[in-house]
Write a protein that holds these residues in place. Structure first.
Motif, short mmCIF file in Angstrom:
data_model
loop_
_atom_site.label_atom_id
_atom_site.label_comp_id
_atom_site.label_asym_id
_atom_site.label_seq_id
_atom_site.Cartn_x
_atom_site.Cartn_y
_atom_site.Cartn_z
N ASP A 128 0.84 -1.18 0.00
CA ASP A 128 0.00 0.00 0.00
C ASP A 128 0.88 1.24 0.00
O ASP A 128 2.09 1.15 0.04
CB ASP A 128 -0.88 -0.02 1.25
N GLU A 129 0.27 2.40 -0.04
CA GLU A 129 1.00 3.65 0.02
C GLU A 129 1.69 3.80 1.37
O GLU A 129 1.27 3.23 2.37
CB GLU A 129 0.05 4.83 -0.18
N LEU A 130 2.75 4.55 1.39
CA LEU A 130 3.44 4.84 2.64
C LEU A 130 2.54 5.70 3.52
O LEU A 130 1.66 6.39 3.03
CB LEU A 130 4.75 5.58 2.35
N PRO A 131 2.78 5.72 4.81
CA PRO A 131 1.93 6.49 5.72
C PRO A 131 2.09 7.99 5.50
O PRO A 131 3.10 8.45 4.97
CB PRO A 131 2.46 6.09 7.09
N LEU A 132 1.10 8.71 5.92
CA LEU A 132 1.15 10.17 5.91
C LEU A 132 1.42 10.75 4.53
O LEU A 132 1.95 11.84 4.40
CB LEU A 132 2.20 10.68 6.91
N GLY A 133 1.11 10.01 3.50
CA GLY A 133 1.31 10.50 2.14
C GLY A 133 2.77 10.61 1.74
O GLY A 133 3.11 11.36 0.84
N LEU A 134 3.67 9.87 2.40
CA LEU A 134 5.08 9.94 2.06
C LEU A 134 5.31 9.39 0.66
O LEU A 134 4.63 8.48 0.21
CB LEU A 134 5.91 9.15 3.07
N ASP A 135 6.28 9.93 0.01
CA ASP A 135 6.59 9.56 -1.36
C ASP A 135 7.76 8.59 -1.38
O ASP A 135 8.78 8.82 -0.73
CB ASP A 135 6.93 10.84 -2.13
N ARG A 136 7.64 7.52 -2.15
CA ARG A 136 8.74 6.55 -2.25
C ARG A 136 10.01 7.20 -2.77
O ARG A 136 11.10 6.80 -2.43
CB ARG A 136 8.33 5.39 -3.15
N ASP A 137 9.86 8.21 -3.65
CA ASP A 137 11.04 8.87 -4.19
C ASP A 137 11.89 9.52 -3.11
O ASP A 137 13.09 9.70 -3.29
CB ASP A 137 10.64 9.92 -5.23
N LEU A 138 11.28 9.88 -1.99
CA LEU A 138 12.04 10.45 -0.88
C LEU A 138 13.09 9.45 -0.40
O LEU A 138 14.20 9.83 -0.06
CB LEU A 138 11.10 10.82 0.28
N PHE A 139 12.76 8.18 -0.40
CA PHE A 139 13.65 7.16 0.14
C PHE A 139 14.52 6.50 -0.92
O PHE A 139 15.67 6.19 -0.66
CB PHE A 139 12.84 6.10 0.88
N ARG A 140 14.01 6.28 -2.11
CA ARG A 140 14.80 5.57 -3.13
C ARG A 140 15.44 6.51 -4.12
O ARG A 140 16.32 6.11 -4.87
CB ARG A 140 13.93 4.56 -3.86
N GLY A 141 15.00 7.75 -4.20
CA GLY A 141 15.52 8.70 -5.17
C GLY A 141 14.61 8.79 -6.37
O GLY A 141 13.91 7.84 -6.71
N PRO A 142 14.59 9.94 -7.03
CA PRO A 142 13.71 10.13 -8.18
C PRO A 142 14.25 9.44 -9.42
O PRO A 142 15.44 9.08 -9.48
CB PRO A 142 13.70 11.65 -8.36
N LEU A 143 13.40 9.26 -10.42
CA LEU A 143 13.84 8.69 -11.69
C LEU A 143 14.70 9.70 -12.45
O LEU A 143 15.62 9.32 -13.16
CB LEU A 143 12.64 8.29 -12.55
N ALA A 144 14.38 10.97 -12.31
CA ALA A 144 15.13 12.02 -12.99
C ALA A 144 16.42 12.31 -12.23
O ALA A 144 16.52 12.03 -11.04
CB ALA A 144 14.27 13.28 -13.08
N PRO A 145 17.39 12.88 -12.90
CA PRO A 145 18.64 13.21 -12.22
C PRO A 145 18.43 14.28 -11.15
O PRO A 145 17.52 15.09 -11.23
CB PRO A 145 19.54 13.74 -13.33
N GLU A 146 19.29 14.24 -10.14
CA GLU A 146 19.25 15.24 -9.09
C GLU A 146 20.67 15.71 -8.81
O GLU A 146 21.63 14.96 -9.01
CB GLU A 146 18.59 14.69 -7.82
N THR A 147 20.79 16.93 -8.36
CA THR A 147 22.11 17.47 -8.04
C THR A 147 22.60 16.85 -6.74
O THR A 147 21.82 16.26 -5.99
CB THR A 147 22.06 19.00 -7.89
N ALA A 148 23.87 17.04 -6.47
CA ALA A 148 24.44 16.51 -5.22
C ALA A 148 23.76 17.16 -4.01
O ALA A 148 23.49 16.49 -3.01
CB ALA A 148 25.94 16.75 -5.19
N GLN A 149 23.46 18.46 -4.10
CA GLN A 149 22.79 19.16 -3.00
C GLN A 149 21.37 18.62 -2.81
O GLN A 149 20.94 18.39 -1.67
CB GLN A 149 22.74 20.67 -3.29
#
Length: 106
Positions: free
Chosen positions: A24-45
């Motif tokens: 199911d979805e994570l609690p409190l509307g948490l996003d999986r990308d917060l924990f595993r990282g987004p599909l798109a590139p992200e800067t080091a910061q």
């Protein structure tokens, strides 16, 4: 075209993921990308900030779990496990020898 998993018709991507992967979805509307990282590139910061927030959320869930909230304890374990995964599209690109940085420059 209709998609089915078992005898359930899938109507959106979130439902497909829930039925196919069995969670199911994570609690409190948490996003999986917060924990595993987004599909798109992200800067080091961006990555450092995201990982710091993820660690804080996991610590809060673990503290709730130690206080007797069994669901929060399981959510902490699940969120922590997500931090050790890589989204499929990103891992497929790396396996093929492609990197996001090289793709962005092209």
């Amino acid at each position: 075209m209709r998609s089915y998993i078992g005898n359930h018709q899938v109507v959106n991507p979130a439902e497909f993921e829930e039925l196919a992967l069995g969670f199911d979805e994570l609690p409190l509307g948490l996003d999986r990308d917060l924990f595993r990282g987004p599909l798109a590139p992200e800067t080091a910061q961006e990555r450092a900030t995201r990982e710091a927030v993820a660690r804080e959320v996991i610590a809060e869930l673990a503290a709730l779990g130690e206080g007797g909230d069994e669901i929060a304890a399981w959510d902490a374990l699940y969120a922590d496990a997500l931090t050790h995964t890589v989204p499929f599209l990103r891992s497929a690109d790396r396996a093929a020898g492609r990197s996001f940085r090289a793709g962005m420059a092209a």
